[in-house]
Motif scaffolding. Structure first.
Motif, mmCIF file in Angstrom:
data_model
loop_
_atom_site.group_PDB
_atom_site.id
_atom_site.type_symbol
_atom_site.label_atom_id
_atom_site.label_comp_id
_atom_site.label_asym_id
_atom_site.label_seq_id
_atom_site.Cartn_x
_atom_site.Cartn_y
_atom_site.Cartn_z
ATOM 1 N N VAL A 267 0.824 -1.213 0.000
ATOM 2 C CA VAL A 267 0.000 0.000 0.000
ATOM 3 C C VAL A 267 0.856 1.260 0.000
ATOM 4 O O VAL A 267 0.356 2.352 0.267
ATOM 5 C CB VAL A 267 -0.972 0.018 1.210
ATOM 6 N N CYS A 268 2.136 1.138 -0.300
ATOM 7 C CA CYS A 268 2.977 2.329 -0.381
ATOM 8 C C CYS A 268 2.440 3.254 -1.471
ATOM 9 O O CYS A 268 2.067 2.811 -2.552
ATOM 10 C CB CYS A 268 4.423 1.936 -0.696
ATOM 11 N N PHE B 168 -0.999 5.298 1.475
ATOM 12 C CA PHE B 168 -1.241 5.167 2.909
ATOM 13 C C PHE B 168 -1.417 6.502 3.620
ATOM 14 O O PHE B 168 -2.413 6.744 4.292
ATOM 15 C CB PHE B 168 -0.083 4.387 3.554
ATOM 16 N N ASP C 266 5.137 9.814 1.098
ATOM 17 C CA ASP C 266 4.655 8.469 0.743
ATOM 18 C C ASP C 266 4.517 8.355 -0.768
ATOM 19 O O ASP C 266 3.415 8.245 -1.300
ATOM 20 C CB ASP C 266 3.314 8.211 1.440
ATOM 21 N N VAL D 198 5.746 2.962 6.538
ATOM 22 C CA VAL D 198 4.342 2.635 6.273
ATOM 23 C C VAL D 198 3.890 1.456 7.129
ATOM 24 O O VAL D 198 2.828 1.494 7.770
ATOM 25 C CB VAL D 198 4.134 2.329 4.781
ATOM 26 N N TYR D 199 4.710 0.408 7.198
ATOM 27 C CA TYR D 199 4.240 -0.817 7.849
ATOM 28 C C TYR D 199 4.523 -0.856 9.343
ATOM 29 O O TYR D 199 4.122 -1.804 10.016
ATOM 30 C CB TYR D 199 4.795 -2.037 7.108
ATOM 31 N N GLU E 173 1.091 -1.009 10.679
ATOM 32 C CA GLU E 173 0.263 -2.154 10.282
ATOM 33 C C GLU E 173 -0.359 -2.928 11.453
ATOM 34 O O GLU E 173 -1.549 -3.283 11.388
ATOM 35 C CB GLU E 173 1.097 -3.091 9.408
#
Length: 323
Positions: A66-67, A70, A85, A101-102, A105
């Protein structure tokens, strides 16, 4: 009476396990960009192909990349500063972006609605089982430190397979759980006397402690998203601290949260007596003068934690051959 006390315990803990630090992505971005020599290296996006020992809420688990999609959907509208991003280029993204990004998560629902432990009947929340490590008297509860170790091992396995993308993505999840362990209210729900009061006779006190927890989550986001230079400098300028092993790392990070809990809790009790809601950045702005000591403590936590995480990342990525 015992049944009533048990139900209050269930209610209280279900309120206090939902969140840890907000702004995981911004904290991670600042740490990674100020410490990793390979932060800008590109890694190729690869599909998920792992057999795991953990179960997840498959309706909430994200396995696609999903980069580039996000931050625009996640960051609050009032934020002035947050990580870039960019969209992947030729199915490649930089190391810093995967980690940034993660690192959020685990808070997106992958651990919600599960049957993980008999203890979750006490807290009423399966996510809290994996995201906290409460210490009450002489006892430890829940699996926050085990979650960190689990994703470090998954990251190691991915790097051994030369799967750099999932090596960094699993590492981002590990970072999330270590960040959680540095948050004072993720190590205990409050000062012992007030916790006992909330469990034994004062339901309103339990609610107040929960709102202090939620509000302190948002306080770090307030400092980072509005680009408070002292807070950002405490993170960026922190020098890596190398520790002997991950057991010592976990102990140091948990103690960082525990040792500051009492002071943080006293400040909230003094500045916001009888707190009956979660505070917002507007509240923090209005109370800025009264929160100087809270800001000092928060910056101290950020400086020490950033030093520990930078040291861990440098040592781990050297071990797996990334730097």
């Amino acid at each position: 009476m015992r049944v009533k006390r048990f139900m209050v315990l269930v209610w209280f803990f279900s309120l206090t396990v939902a969140f840890a630090w907000s702004a995981h992505e911004t904290l991670t971005y600042l740490i990674v960009k100020s410490s990793l020599p390979n932060a800008d290296e590109l890694v190729e996006i690869t599909p998920y192909s792992y057999e795991e020992k953990r179960i997840y809420n498959m309706d909430r688990l994200i396995l696609d990349d999903v980069c580039g999609q996000f931050m625009v959907n996640f960051i609050p509208s009032w934020a002035k500063f947050y990580p870039p991003d960019p969209a992947p280029i030729n199915d490649k993204v930089p190391v810093w972006q995967v980690l940034t990004v993660y690192s959020v998560e685990p808070d997106l629902g992958m651990d919600e609605g599960l049957n993980l432990s008999p203890l979750q009947s006490i807290i009423g929340n399966s996510q809290g089982v994996r995201h906290m490590k409460y210490k009450l008297l002489f006892f430890d509860f829940f699996e926050g430190s085990e979650s960190f170790l689990y994703f470090v091992e998954m990251s190691k396995q991915a790097f051994q397979r030369n799967d750099r993308y999932w090596g960094y993505r699993f590492l981002a999840r590990a970072i999330h759980h270590l960040e959680d362990l540095s948050m004072p209210y993720h190590n205990a729900p409050g000062r012992l006397g007030e916790v006992l009061e909330s469990l034994l006779w004062n339901r309103e006190k339990g609610m107040e402690l929960a709102y202090r927890h939620f509000s302190y989550d948002e306080y770090l986001a307030y400092l980072l998203y509005l680009e408070d230079r002292e807070t950002i400098n405490s993170i960026v300028e922190a020098q890596p601290k190398r520790l002997k092993n991950m057991r010592e790392l976990i102990q140091r990070v948990r103690l960082l949260g525990l040792r500051n809990l009492e002071d943080v809790d006293k400040i909230f009790a003094r500045v916001y007596p009888n707190l009956d809601r979660s505070l917002s950045w507007n509240d923090f702005e209005a109370s800025a003068e009264q929160l100087k000591e809270l800001k000092r403590i928060t910056n101290h936590i950020m400086k020490e934690f950033s030093a520990y995480l930078k040291g861990f990342l440098l040592d781990f990525l050297t071990q797996v051959g990334e730097i």
